[in-house]
Enzyme design. Structure first.
Site, PDB file in Angstrom:
ATOM      1  N   ASP A   9       0.800  -1.154   0.022  1.00 31.76           N
ATOM      2  CA  ASP A   9      -0.050   0.045   0.081  1.00 31.76           C
ATOM      3  C   ASP A   9       1.009   1.323   0.042  1.00 31.76           C
ATOM      4  O   ASP A   9       1.116   1.793   1.100  1.00 31.76           O
ATOM      5  CB  ASP A   9      -1.031  -0.122   1.272  1.00 31.76           C
ATOM      6  CG  ASP A   9      -2.111  -1.228   1.239  1.00 31.76           C
ATOM      7  OD1 ASP A   9      -2.346  -1.414  -0.152  1.00 31.76           O
ATOM      8  OD2 ASP A   9      -2.364  -1.602   2.078  1.00 31.76           O
ATOM      9  N   LYS A  31       0.756  -7.849  -2.894  1.00 33.11           N
ATOM     10  CA  LYS A  31      -0.511  -7.415  -3.205  1.00 33.11           C
ATOM     11  C   LYS A  31      -0.637  -6.096  -3.674  1.00 33.11           C
ATOM     12  O   LYS A  31       0.023  -5.179  -3.124  1.00 33.11           O
ATOM     13  CB  LYS A  31      -1.404  -7.379  -1.872  1.00 33.11           C
ATOM     14  CG  LYS A  31      -2.773  -7.018  -2.104  1.00 33.11           C
ATOM     15  CD  LYS A  31      -3.670  -7.519  -0.620  1.00 33.11           C
ATOM     16  CE  LYS A  31      -3.658  -6.054   0.049  1.00 33.11           C
ATOM     17  NZ  LYS A  31      -4.612  -5.012  -0.562  1.00 33.11           N
ATOM     18  N   ASP A  58      -5.721  -6.789  -5.705  1.00 30.75           N
ATOM     19  CA  ASP A  58      -6.962  -6.716  -4.643  1.00 30.75           C
ATOM     20  C   ASP A  58      -7.748  -5.498  -5.112  1.00 30.75           C
ATOM     21  O   ASP A  58      -7.407  -4.255  -4.559  1.00 30.75           O
ATOM     22  CB  ASP A  58      -6.082  -6.587  -3.406  1.00 30.75           C
ATOM     23  CG  ASP A  58      -7.408  -6.264  -2.146  1.00 30.75           C
ATOM     24  OD1 ASP A  58      -8.467  -6.635  -2.381  1.00 30.75           O
ATOM     25  OD2 ASP A  58      -6.692  -5.704  -0.925  1.00 30.75           O
ATOM     26  N   LYS A  60     -11.132  -5.633  -5.485  1.00 25.99           N
ATOM     27  CA  LYS A  60     -12.410  -5.820  -4.994  1.00 25.99           C
ATOM     28  C   LYS A  60     -13.522  -5.227  -6.086  1.00 25.99           C
ATOM     29  O   LYS A  60     -14.556  -4.410  -5.658  1.00 25.99           O
ATOM     30  CB  LYS A  60     -12.593  -5.047  -3.707  1.00 25.99           C
ATOM     31  CG  LYS A  60     -11.813  -5.373  -2.594  1.00 25.99           C
ATOM     32  CD  LYS A  60     -11.790  -4.603  -1.239  1.00 25.99           C
ATOM     33  CE  LYS A  60     -10.822  -5.030  -0.212  1.00 25.99           C
ATOM     34  NZ  LYS A  60      -9.354  -4.679  -0.482  1.00 25.99           N
ATOM     35  N   PHE A  61     -13.644  -5.915  -6.932  1.00 33.89           N
ATOM     36  CA  PHE A  61     -14.638  -5.451  -8.144  1.00 33.89           C
ATOM     37  C   PHE A  61     -16.052  -5.692  -7.777  1.00 33.89           C
ATOM     38  O   PHE A  61     -16.318  -6.607  -7.045  1.00 33.89           O
ATOM     39  CB  PHE A  61     -14.320  -6.331  -9.432  1.00 33.89           C
ATOM     40  CG  PHE A  61     -13.008  -6.126  -9.897  1.00 33.89           C
ATOM     41  CD1 PHE A  61     -12.471  -4.942 -10.283  1.00 33.89           C
ATOM     42  CD2 PHE A  61     -12.085  -7.311 -10.316  1.00 33.89           C
ATOM     43  CE1 PHE A  61     -11.368  -4.660 -10.754  1.00 33.89           C
ATOM     44  CE2 PHE A  61     -11.046  -7.021 -11.078  1.00 33.89           C
ATOM     45  CZ  PHE A  61     -10.459  -5.994 -11.167  1.00 33.89           C
ATOM     46  N   ASP A  63     -19.741  -4.619  -9.576  1.00 30.30           N
ATOM     47  CA  ASP A  63     -20.067  -3.939 -10.613  1.00 30.30           C
ATOM     48  C   ASP A  63     -21.111  -4.610 -11.271  1.00 30.30           C
ATOM     49  O   ASP A  63     -21.477  -5.832 -10.917  1.00 30.30           O
ATOM     50  CB  ASP A  63     -19.223  -3.108 -11.590  1.00 30.30           C
ATOM     51  CG  ASP A  63     -19.610  -1.897 -12.254  1.00 30.30           C
ATOM     52  OD1 ASP A  63     -21.040  -1.802 -12.587  1.00 30.30           O
ATOM     53  OD2 ASP A  63     -18.758  -0.854 -12.283  1.00 30.30           O
ATOM     54  N   ILE A  64     -21.875  -4.390 -12.344  1.00 28.29           N
ATOM     55  CA  ILE A  64     -22.693  -5.126 -13.222  1.00 28.29           C
ATOM     56  C   ILE A  64     -21.991  -6.372 -13.791  1.00 28.29           C
ATOM     57  O   ILE A  64     -20.950  -6.286 -13.954  1.00 28.29           O
ATOM     58  CB  ILE A  64     -23.737  -4.416 -14.145  1.00 28.29           C
ATOM     59  CG1 ILE A  64     -22.733  -3.879 -15.186  1.00 28.29           C
ATOM     60  CG2 ILE A  64     -24.478  -3.189 -13.544  1.00 28.29           C
ATOM     61  CD1 ILE A  64     -23.325  -3.271 -16.561  1.00 28.29           C
ATOM     62  N   THR A 121     -12.266  -6.707   7.107  1.00 30.13           N
ATOM     63  CA  THR A 121     -11.668  -6.818   8.353  1.00 30.13           C
ATOM     64  C   THR A 121     -11.826  -5.934   9.360  1.00 30.13           C
ATOM     65  O   THR A 121     -11.769  -5.822  10.461  1.00 30.13           O
ATOM     66  CB  THR A 121     -10.434  -7.801   8.434  1.00 30.13           C
ATOM     67  OG1 THR A 121      -9.820  -6.987   7.437  1.00 30.13           O
ATOM     68  CG2 THR A 121     -10.401  -9.207   8.066  1.00 30.13           C
ATOM     69  N   ARG A 211       0.838  -2.979   6.993  1.00 26.81           N
ATOM     70  CA  ARG A 211       1.836  -2.161   7.745  1.00 26.81           C
ATOM     71  C   ARG A 211       2.700  -3.051   8.748  1.00 26.81           C
ATOM     72  O   ARG A 211       3.833  -2.366   8.834  1.00 26.81           O
ATOM     73  CB  ARG A 211       0.679  -1.107   8.520  1.00 26.81           C
ATOM     74  CG  ARG A 211       0.320  -0.059   7.476  1.00 26.81           C
ATOM     75  CD  ARG A 211      -0.846   0.540   7.867  1.00 26.81           C
ATOM     76  NE  ARG A 211      -2.130  -0.154   8.069  1.00 26.81           N
ATOM     77  CZ  ARG A 211      -3.266   0.115   8.477  1.00 26.81           C
ATOM     78  NH1 ARG A 211      -3.640   1.233   8.687  1.00 26.81           N
ATOM     79  NH2 ARG A 211      -4.381  -0.956   8.467  1.00 26.81           N
TER      80      ARG A 211
END
Ligand code: C5P
Length: 234
Positions: A9, A31, A58, A60-61, A63-64, A121, A211
């Site tokens: 990240d 990731k 990652d 996290k899709f 949508d339609i 989470t 982290r």
């Protein structure tokens, strides 16, 4: 045998790749999430693959079905080893994701795993903004059972839920658990957290850690310490 996945990240490619170089040999999976992908795009996946890492994309899709099918197809074409969608998108979206995965996988190559995010989470009871919301753990279990029925390869869940999910869906149904905190680490914005040892003991297949590794003074040592804790717990 569970695998460690380090969450990169970071705000840009330079910092993410510098961290990846530090972790080469210490952690097998990286990731790429929303922050890094939005800043730097698909080249992050290919560059990490070229360095020899397995890559979990990652994003996290949610949508339609047609849009999710195309997104998973693109992720598979890119060479991601694991991607995820939201379980809340339901059956048609999940099945479209699996179709996109098959369409994007090159002949003779292994398909990426497609996982469904159950409950984040970082969410605890009361965080779900709907009336009469079920307990997060109950909801995670229900969504996992559905994800299995829809043909997905596994779920993203808290380590607190793995045992029941494996019991209901079988040991071959993958559980990837973020919210991992070594006993000495800060919890931060996470809520449903477990230690690396507890995640492994409960049967988790992939432990996602951000982290506690990337903000450590020596990230490589932090990653190795987590892997040692995981190995002792197997
Ligand atoms: O820094 P930390 O260990 O909390 O990072 C956890 C990572 O796992 C973050 O990149 C976050 O986006 C991701 N994640 C999560 N919960 C989920 C799915 C992904 O924390 N349900």
């Amino acid at each position: 045998m569970a695998d460690l996945v380090v969450a990169l990240d970071f705000k840009d490619a330079d910092s993410a790749l510098a961290m990846a170089r530090t972790l080469r040999g210490a952690a097998p999976w990286m990731k790429v999430g929303l922050e890094l992908f939005t800043a730097e795009g698909p080249k992050m996946v290919t560059e990490l693959k070229d360095m020899g890492f397995k890559v979990f994309l990652d994003l996290k899709f949610f949508d339609i079905p047609n849009t999710v099918q195309g997104a998973v197809r693109s992720a598979a074409r890119l060479g991601a080893d694991m991607v995820n969608i939201h379980a809340l998108g339901g059956e048609r979206m999940a099945k479209a994701a699996m179709e996109g995965c098959a369409e994007g996988t090159a002949p003779g190559q292994p398909s990426p795993l497609v996982l469904a995010v159950t409950m984040l989470t970082s969410m605890s009871a009361g965080d779900l903004p709907v009336a009469n919301a079920p307990e997060p753990s109950e909801m995670a279990l229900d969504l996992a059972v559905k994800a299995k029925q829809y043909g997905l390869n596994g779920v993203v869940c808290s380590g607190l839920e793995v045992e029941r999910i494996k019991g209901a869906c079988g040991t071959g149904f993958a559980c990837l658990t973020p919210g991992i905190r070594p006993a000495s680490a800060e919890v931060g914005d996470q809520r449903r957290v477990v230690t690396p040892a507890d995640a492994v003991r409960s049967g988790s297949d992939f432990l996602v850690v951000g982290r506690p590794v990337t903000r450590a003074k020596r990230p490589d040592e932090a990653a190795r310490a987590i892997i040692e804790e995981m190995n002792l717990a197997q």
